[in-house]
Write a protein that holds these residues in place. Sequence first.
Motif, PDB file in Angstrom:
ATOM      1  N   GLY B 130       0.770  -1.233   0.000  1.00  0.00           N
ATOM      2  CA  GLY B 130       0.000   0.000   0.000  1.00  0.00           C
ATOM      3  C   GLY B 130       0.804   1.287   0.000  1.00  0.00           C
ATOM      4  O   GLY B 130       0.259   2.354   0.276  1.00  0.00           O
ATOM      5  N   TYR B 131       2.097   1.199  -0.312  1.00  0.00           N
ATOM      6  CA  TYR B 131       2.907   2.426  -0.399  1.00  0.00           C
ATOM      7  C   TYR B 131       2.427   3.263  -1.573  1.00  0.00           C
ATOM      8  O   TYR B 131       2.021   2.726  -2.614  1.00  0.00           O
ATOM      9  CB  TYR B 131       4.393   2.087  -0.562  1.00  0.00           C
ATOM     10  N   GLU B 132       2.525   4.582  -1.424  1.00  0.00           N
ATOM     11  CA  GLU B 132       2.009   5.483  -2.447  1.00  0.00           C
ATOM     12  C   GLU B 132       2.870   5.520  -3.712  1.00  0.00           C
ATOM     13  O   GLU B 132       2.374   5.655  -4.825  1.00  0.00           O
ATOM     14  CB  GLU B 132       1.887   6.900  -1.871  1.00  0.00           C
ATOM     15  N   HIS B 133       4.182   5.428  -3.510  1.00  0.00           N
ATOM     16  CA  HIS B 133       5.095   5.489  -4.655  1.00  0.00           C
ATOM     17  C   HIS B 133       6.017   4.268  -4.657  1.00  0.00           C
ATOM     18  O   HIS B 133       7.212   4.379  -4.352  1.00  0.00           O
ATOM     19  CB  HIS B 133       5.935   6.765  -4.602  1.00  0.00           C
ATOM     20  N   PRO B 134       5.487   3.115  -5.007  1.00  0.00           N
ATOM     21  CA  PRO B 134       6.253   1.862  -4.904  1.00  0.00           C
ATOM     22  C   PRO B 134       7.540   1.870  -5.735  1.00  0.00           C
ATOM     23  O   PRO B 134       8.570   1.377  -5.280  1.00  0.00           O
ATOM     24  CB  PRO B 134       5.277   0.798  -5.404  1.00  0.00           C
ATOM     25  N   ARG B 135       7.482   2.462  -6.921  1.00  0.00           N
ATOM     26  CA  ARG B 135       8.672   2.477  -7.783  1.00  0.00           C
ATOM     27  C   ARG B 135       9.823   3.227  -7.120  1.00  0.00           C
ATOM     28  O   ARG B 135      10.950   2.749  -7.060  1.00  0.00           O
ATOM     29  CB  ARG B 135       8.296   3.107  -9.141  1.00  0.00           C
ATOM     30  N   GLU B 136       9.509   4.399  -6.588  1.00  0.00           N
ATOM     31  CA  GLU B 136      10.560   5.195  -5.943  1.00  0.00           C
ATOM     32  C   GLU B 136      11.043   4.536  -4.648  1.00  0.00           C
ATOM     33  O   GLU B 136      12.239   4.538  -4.347  1.00  0.00           O
ATOM     34  CB  GLU B 136      10.056   6.615  -5.638  1.00  0.00           C
ATOM     35  N   GLU B 137      10.108   3.966  -3.900  1.00  0.00           N
ATOM     36  CA  GLU B 137      10.497   3.265  -2.676  1.00  0.00           C
ATOM     37  C   GLU B 137      11.441   2.111  -3.004  1.00  0.00           C
ATOM     38  O   GLU B 137      12.422   1.861  -2.300  1.00  0.00           O
ATOM     39  CB  GLU B 137       9.261   2.721  -1.949  1.00  0.00           C
ATOM     40  N   ALA B 138      11.133   1.424  -4.090  1.00  0.00           N
ATOM     41  CA  ALA B 138      11.967   0.298  -4.516  1.00  0.00           C
ATOM     42  C   ALA B 138      13.373   0.767  -4.873  1.00  0.00           C
ATOM     43  O   ALA B 138      14.370   0.189  -4.430  1.00  0.00           O
ATOM     44  CB  ALA B 138      11.331  -0.417  -5.700  1.00  0.00           C
ATOM     45  N   GLU B 139      13.446   1.825  -5.651  1.00  0.00           N
ATOM     46  CA  GLU B 139      14.762   2.335  -6.055  1.00  0.00           C
ATOM     47  C   GLU B 139      15.559   2.819  -4.848  1.00  0.00           C
ATOM     48  O   GLU B 139      16.762   2.610  -4.747  1.00  0.00           O
ATOM     49  CB  GLU B 139      14.596   3.465  -7.073  1.00  0.00           C
ATOM     50  N   LEU B 140      14.854   3.472  -3.928  1.00  0.00           N
ATOM     51  CA  LEU B 140      15.516   3.966  -2.721  1.00  0.00           C
ATOM     52  C   LEU B 140      16.102   2.811  -1.909  1.00  0.00           C
ATOM     53  O   LEU B 140      17.264   2.851  -1.491  1.00  0.00           O
ATOM     54  CB  LEU B 140      14.502   4.735  -1.867  1.00  0.00           C
TER      55      LEU B 140
END
Lengths: 173, 173
Positions: B130-140
């Motif tokens: 349920g994260y809002e920005h999964p792509r960015e969270e993944a890259e981070l």
Amino acid sequence: MIERKDKILTAALELFANHGYNGVSTNKIAKAAEVSEGLIFRHFKNKQGLLDAILEQAFEKAAVLYAHIITEQDPKQVLYKTITLPFSVEKSEYYFWKLQFKLKWELEISGKEKMQPLLDKLNWAFGELGYEHPREEAELLQHLTESISSGILKDGMETQQHLKDFLLTKYKV
Amino acid sequence: MIERKDKILTAALELFANHGYNGVSTNKIAKAAEVSEGLIFRHFKNKQGLLDAILEQAFEKAAVLYAHIITEQDPKQVLYKTITLPFSVEKSEYYFWKLQFKLKWELEISGKEKMQPLLDKLNWAFGELGYEHPREEAELLQHLTESISSGILKDGMETQQHLKDFLLTKYKV
DNA sequence: GTCTATAGGATGATAGAC
DNA sequence: GTCTATCATCCTATAGAC
């Protein structure tokens, strides 16, 4: 007038940054600088001396960038400047920057001590902003900027741009 | 019985991992492996061929570690395994691991493609959670594990241990 | 300051014997 | 499969002339 000593430094910087210290011969440097090979040894004693001279320049450039953050008094601005730093490095300093990463691995020159004041400042900033674990937050953010820098150097700034915006939002700065 | 070909591979791996590709001569490898220098060229054609053989081994080892994450069905476990991965690498695979980082910079071998499935899996996991920005969270998070790995290799696992616990708490896994 | 010439050693790679 | 001997090239560094 461009001195020959500077031509050597400039050529060597680019070659070292792109191919590493052991990947470049003094012969190649001399040819790139359009200078006789012997002149390198006149000016810098040996190949290591040439590298040292370049590294000294690099540390000076880095110190200026770091000072910009360390002297900052607003904790939010400390985070902002830390996050945006990798995206604000000038083209003219690109090779200095790349060389740092290259040598960190090739010759295992850490440069860790140079980062300590920055880490302390981040620690302070997170503390001011009421974070529960300022030390860990500081280390995390420093790791992030390190890896984002690495990404910029390897794949280009475009590939990392969106992470800057995401981080700025995440840390509300 | 230990074959001489394996002795060469083992010696070369350690030397390349510690001093880089250009920092090690075939002569030094032969002496470390207690083998004649000519044998290296019989078995691997040339120095590059020797490196390629080592890299093939390295990619196989890495594929096993990555598969452990990619096949995971529980999104929380995907994050857990990603965060703990750098802390679970065996001593016996330490040199393979270090070599990857060294060559990424020295020879600019990215290995980025190999990380793509991992990034996709993280993207999926953050989405599920349920994260809002999964792509960015993944890259981070991928950037973080990359930089933490780098920290382990350079300064030892002890220096990064507390970050593992902090991350596990932060991501609630 | 700068160049040419060169020393002395290391480097990657091959040939041939066992 | 393995070793010894060897080669051509390249490397860092120095000496001496201008």
